[in-house]
Design a protein around this motif. Structure first.
Motif, PDB file in Angstrom:
ATOM      1  N   TRP A 195      -9.445   1.228  -1.632  1.00  0.00           N
ATOM      2  CA  TRP A 195      -8.025   1.408  -1.336  1.00  0.00           C
ATOM      3  C   TRP A 195      -7.239   0.323  -2.071  1.00  0.00           C
ATOM      4  N   SER A 233      -8.352  -4.198  -4.716  1.00  0.00           N
ATOM      5  CA  SER A 233      -9.071  -3.546  -3.626  1.00  0.00           C
ATOM      6  C   SER A 233     -10.151  -4.490  -3.118  1.00  0.00           C
ATOM      7  N   PRO A 251      -5.325   5.627   3.972  1.00  0.00           N
ATOM      8  CA  PRO A 251      -5.865   5.565   2.617  1.00  0.00           C
ATOM      9  C   PRO A 251      -5.803   6.921   1.941  1.00  0.00           C
ATOM     10  N   ARG A 290      -7.497  -2.825   7.196  1.00  0.00           N
ATOM     11  CA  ARG A 290      -7.292  -1.573   6.475  1.00  0.00           C
ATOM     12  C   ARG A 290      -8.439  -1.306   5.520  1.00  0.00           C
ATOM     13  N   SER A 291      -9.060  -2.370   5.040  1.00  0.00           N
ATOM     14  CA  SER A 291     -10.139  -2.223   4.071  1.00  0.00           C
ATOM     15  C   SER A 291     -11.080  -3.409   4.206  1.00  0.00           C
ATOM     16  N   TRP A 292     -12.393  -3.164   4.077  1.00  0.00           N
ATOM     17  CA  TRP A 292     -13.361  -4.261   4.066  1.00  0.00           C
ATOM     18  C   TRP A 292     -14.657  -3.808   3.394  1.00  0.00           C
ATOM     19  N   HIS A 294     -15.431  -0.016   4.290  1.00  0.00           N
ATOM     20  CA  HIS A 294     -14.359   0.751   4.933  1.00  0.00           C
ATOM     21  C   HIS A 294     -13.192   0.799   3.954  1.00  0.00           C
ATOM     22  N   ASN A 295     -12.936   1.980   3.399  1.00  0.00           N
ATOM     23  CA  ASN A 295     -11.847   2.142   2.416  1.00  0.00           C
ATOM     24  C   ASN A 295     -11.975   1.110   1.291  1.00  0.00           C
ATOM     25  N   ALA A 296     -13.167   0.983   0.743  1.00  0.00           N
ATOM     26  CA  ALA A 296     -13.463  -0.105  -0.194  1.00  0.00           C
ATOM     27  C   ALA A 296     -12.595  -0.086  -1.444  1.00  0.00           C
ATOM     28  N   SER A 338       0.845  -1.188   0.000  1.00  0.00           N
ATOM     29  CA  SER A 338       0.000   0.000   0.000  1.00  0.00           C
ATOM     30  C   SER A 338       0.881   1.237   0.000  1.00  0.00           C
TER      31      SER A 338
END
Length: 438
Positions: free
Chosen positions: A105, A219, A50, A85-87, A101-103, A45
């Motif tokens: 990223w 992502s 993000p 970090r992302s979900w 969440h930060n889909a 990353s």
């Protein structure tokens, strides 16, 4: 030679197919991503946080950093102990994104990228086709790669190779199938083309097995698109839901000099499918794929069905350094999603492939599933399986209540050629039930 063991898999439970027309959703062009620092691998990353603006594919809310959710009356709050970090949590059939969440990223995907590999290549060969492996096909595997145990100069069926990919996340199986497809470079090109067709625009494939490589990113949103597309294919659903199977061993000679191959058992590395210590088998789980590399950390996309609703959850790189954390956070998001469905307002949608035509193509959540060719009960080409007639009894005696209400008189507005299906749902045919078979 001992008798073959039974294969345990979670397989068919009928999902609903309800047709409704929708208005177009304008899709923004993905925002440019920040470049990684000079000390970082480009497949990692770009930073610890993000980007301030990400792709708006699927809706403007999904372009924003942080958690996106719209709770309505009676909706449960999201789990408090999420560290990924992302979900993303989405309805596999309607395409509604329930929370994210930060889909978008762009992060290293690890072996979850094998979902795109399978979705791209599965239709190419019948399961029974045989292939003799050459030494060149097993060259250039990354150090520390996950392997199923393929040996050079041995012959395997395509079915063997796909089990190696899905169950053991075998990079050796990926490289052999890539060689059968014309080589790694051609396969990478096809995967990138297919990602673009699915509008998975955060994704850049460099290595078909998901092994860390400079510039390789995806992502949570894109991985969910890959899983959703793959689940339309009968073979994809079957392999992804297989818990354990036998795999051909290396040729040896018995005491009389007669050659034989003793198979060995392989088990699915998806802990929510098979269970593992403090991780229980998740109710209704049907796949799909996990991954873990240095740059990606732990990644996972899962699909599960409860009460006639099918959800997809993708989790990328939990910060909490606890064994099986990616599965635990996925299970908590599944629990929340099933409890919250119908009580939250969607914050986005899973978009349709670009080949969807007509005025409803932009923003539609998916095309009609491919009809399965007659006589393909065991699968053979990777084509999508056709679901049963609405209202027909399932194998467990259930009638699929509510399915027939959505489809009257076989009113399936499917047109051939350049025509299109105006619908908002992408039914997942024959999804989940655990059973044993020889």
């Amino acid at each position: 030679m001992p008798p073959p063991m039974k294969i345990l898999r979670r397989s068919p439970l009928v999902a609903a197919a309800v047709l409704t027309a929708v208005s177009p959703l304008a899709l923004a062009v993905p925002a440019a991503q920040a470049a990684p620092g000079p000390e970082a691998s480009p497949s990692a990353s770009p930073s610890a946080t993000p980007p301030a603006s990400m792709s708006a594919v699927g809706g403007a809310r999904l372009a924003l950093p942080g958690t996106q959710v719209e709770l309505a009356g009676g909706a449960p709050v999201l789990p408090k102990d999420l560290t990924a970090r992302s979900w993303i949590v989405a309805d596999a059939e309607s395409g509604d994104v329930l929370a994210a969440h930060n889909a978008h990223w762009r992060l290293a995907p690890a072996s979850t990228l094998k979902m795109l590999f399978a979705d791209t290549l599965l239709p190419k060969w019948p399961r029974s086709e045989k292939h003799r492996v050459t030494p060149e096909e097993l060259a250039d595997l990354g150090a520390g790669s996950s392997l199923v145990g393929i040996k050079e100069n041995e012959t395997y069926t395509v079915e063997d190779l796909w089990r190696g990919v899905f169950l053991m996340s075998g990079n050796d199986a990926v490289h052999v199938l890539s060689a059968m497809n014309g080589g790694v470079a051609d396969t990478v090109d096809e995967m990138n083309e297919h990602a673009a067709e699915l509008q998975a625009l955060d994704t850049e494939v460099v290595s078909p097995d998901g092994y860390d490589a400079p510039g390789q990113v995806s992502s949570a949103y894109d991985l969910t698109l890959f899983a959703r597309s793959g689940m339309q294919k009968k073979d994809f659903r079957e392999y992804a839901s297989t818990v354990r199977a036998m795999f051909p061993g290396e040729t040896r000679k018995d005491a009389k000099g007669k050659p034989y191959r003793k198979p060995f058992e392989i088990q699915n590395t998806n802990r929510l499918l098979r269970g593992d210590g403090d991780v229980r088998v998740y109710p209704g789980i049907a796949g799909v794929k996990n991954g873990n590399t240095t740059n990606a950390g732990a990644t996972f996309t899962g699909v599960a069905e409860q009460g006639g609703r099918v959800l997809l959850v993708t989790v990328m790189n939990p910060a909490k350094a606890e064994r099986n954390e990616v599965y635990k956070e996925t299970a908590r998001l599944f629990d929340w999603g099933f409890a919250a469905a119908g009580k939250v307002r969607p914050v986005g949608t899973l978009v349709a492939p670009r080949s969807a035509r007509g005025p409803e193509a932009e923003g539609r959540s998916g095309p009609a599933p491919e009809p399965e060719a007659p006589g393909e009960a065991g699968g053979g080409t990777g084509a999508a399986g056709a679901g049963p007639v609405a209202g027909a009894a399932a194998a467990d005696g259930s009638t699929g209540a509510g399915i027939a209400a959505g489809i009257a008189g076989g009113a399936l507005a499917l047109l051939v050629g350049t025509a299109y299906l105006v619908n908002r749902r992408w039914p997942v045919p024959d999804l989940v039930r655990r059973r044993s078979r020889p």
